[in-house]
Design an enzyme around this catalytic site. Sequence first.
Site, PDB file in Angstrom:
ATOM      1  N   GLY A  32       9.186  32.453   5.814  1.00 43.31           N
ATOM      2  CA  GLY A  32       8.008  31.776   6.329  1.00 43.31           C
ATOM      3  C   GLY A  32       6.744  32.601   6.245  1.00 43.31           C
ATOM      4  N   ARG A  90      15.156  29.828  -0.715  1.00 38.94           N
ATOM      5  CA  ARG A  90      13.772  30.222  -0.438  1.00 38.94           C
ATOM      6  C   ARG A  90      12.955  30.307  -1.726  1.00 38.94           C
ATOM      7  NH1 ARG A  90      13.933  34.891   4.304  1.00 38.94           N
ATOM      8  NH2 ARG A  90      14.339  33.459   6.047  1.00 38.94           N
ATOM      9  N   CYS A 125      -8.757  30.088   7.986  1.00 40.62           N
ATOM     10  CA  CYS A 125      -9.701  31.021   7.373  1.00 40.62           C
ATOM     11  C   CYS A 125     -10.014  32.097   8.401  1.00 40.62           C
ATOM     12  CB  CYS A 125     -10.980  30.325   6.903  1.00 40.62           C
ATOM     13  SG  CYS A 125     -12.033  29.684   8.214  1.00 40.62           S
TER      14      CYS A 125
END
Length: 555
Positions: free
Chosen positions: A176, A201, A409
């Site tokens: 992740g 993955r 961001c």
Amino acid sequence: MTTPANPRLPIHAAHGTELTARSWQTEAPLRMLMNNLDPENAERPEDLVVYGGTGRAARSWEAYDALVRTLTTLGDDETMLVQSGKPVGVMRTHEWAPRVLIANSNLVGDWANWEEFRRLEDLGLTMYGQMTAGSWIYIGTQGILQGTFETFAAVADKRFGGTLAGTITVTAGLGGMGGAQPLAVTMNDGVVICVECDPERIRRRIDHRYLDVEAPSLEAAVALAVEARDERRPLSIGLLGNAAEVLPRILETEVPVDIVTDQTSAHDPLYYLPVGVPFEEWAARREADPEGFTKEARASMAAHVRAMVELQDRGAEVFDYGNSIRDEARKGGYDRAFEFPGFVPAYIRPLFCEGKGPFRWAALSGDPADIAATDRAILELFPANERLRKWITMAGERVHFQGLPARICWLGYGERHLAGLRFNEMVASGELKAPIVIGRDHLDCGSVASPYRETEGMLDGSDAIADWAVLNALVNTASGASWVSFHHGGGVGIGRSLHAGQVCVADGTDLAAQKIERVLTNDPGMGVIRHVDAGYDRAAEVARERGVRIPMSEG
């Protein structure tokens, strides 16, 4: 005997404007809890595991049901208390109070180790919340992507003339968090070989467009990397294998490697695959003999880190990306493990001094058009920030949404509240179809004590002082955040970190605007204050320039 299917699965957050809860202030945490467990996001939703080895959204399915049930009935003058993934109470508070207060994985110092944590977890008394798993603000791999992009951009600025074009990076881990690495490198125009032991993955990262190709062998991966490097063409290459075996082999090939890092789950030795253990036997072996497995994993990490140090000796830029692999390698017997730095002191701390850090938001409407509209708003708000423009543009083109559409961001003190207020205005005017949730990773400028990551090598030696993380949680609670969390052990593992998070809901109301202005000013303000106190001149300049009050400087 087969295990009966879980009727709750698959879990998806509701989209649109129809409420299940009594208000958007409680609908938002409900949807974000469910979003964490969306199969697009969660690594093992059937086990409530979101990311990071065992980072969970709820302690048990019974606790999950109680969380959902409570959130649907919670009033705007009530606060739900969550103790390590289980709702334990509802208190009458007031409309400025958080609707949810969360404490995950916290242990008293002498008991703060993996062995004791696992004993308590086995008794059903706690859970590992990681950072954004148990605080319900995980947005998939994008959540770490810009931070990883910024880190590699800083590497490029430091060593390679502002670009990674013509360089080869070697790293490992495509989970992740680590799954952000290939795209972050190619966004900086570089070539990267990513080693991963789980074939699923690799497939998932290719499907989500974070990874370009998979190579059938190390030799093939090296050939692809060298060709792309020579053409100054960005390329990310997945390689199925064990990093503790592959990196020493790379040393033998004498391929000129420019950058080396790692994002395996080294923070928990049970989730690092030792050399010689077949992938298919991993779970059974660690459950049968966790102590012996830990010893094997640490020995493999020692070999892994030894190869990293030897690549540094040959001239590569090498850094720890915050997963405690250096400490685990040292425990595995390798004395030179700390001869390369962590990424925060090496590249990120100057940003922290300005109150900069990860600012993320998700569209509760479920409509990607809402994120596109907020992207445009960000560019309009900060037209002079060229790196931000580059990031937002590339993210819009290349980032795959996981679950609810979201964006991240990095913004600083004096910027985050402007973005939050603009989003709230857009909800109020109907420019956005539904409210926006605004949160962040616990990895931030003033919200964490983590001597092997965010607070490594502080100027004044205050690496392990955890008061700052506590103050961050308290100030966000006092400022009106919609939910606030305080965790232990995220990122680097139990015993190594304490950290806080906050989420605000921009629902278009005047009350939300007042809360957003306070929270999104005070939250990054904690980062400025923390670094002023530690003696950083740039933080002191920012405080003076932007009006952050520092009582010890006012005499």
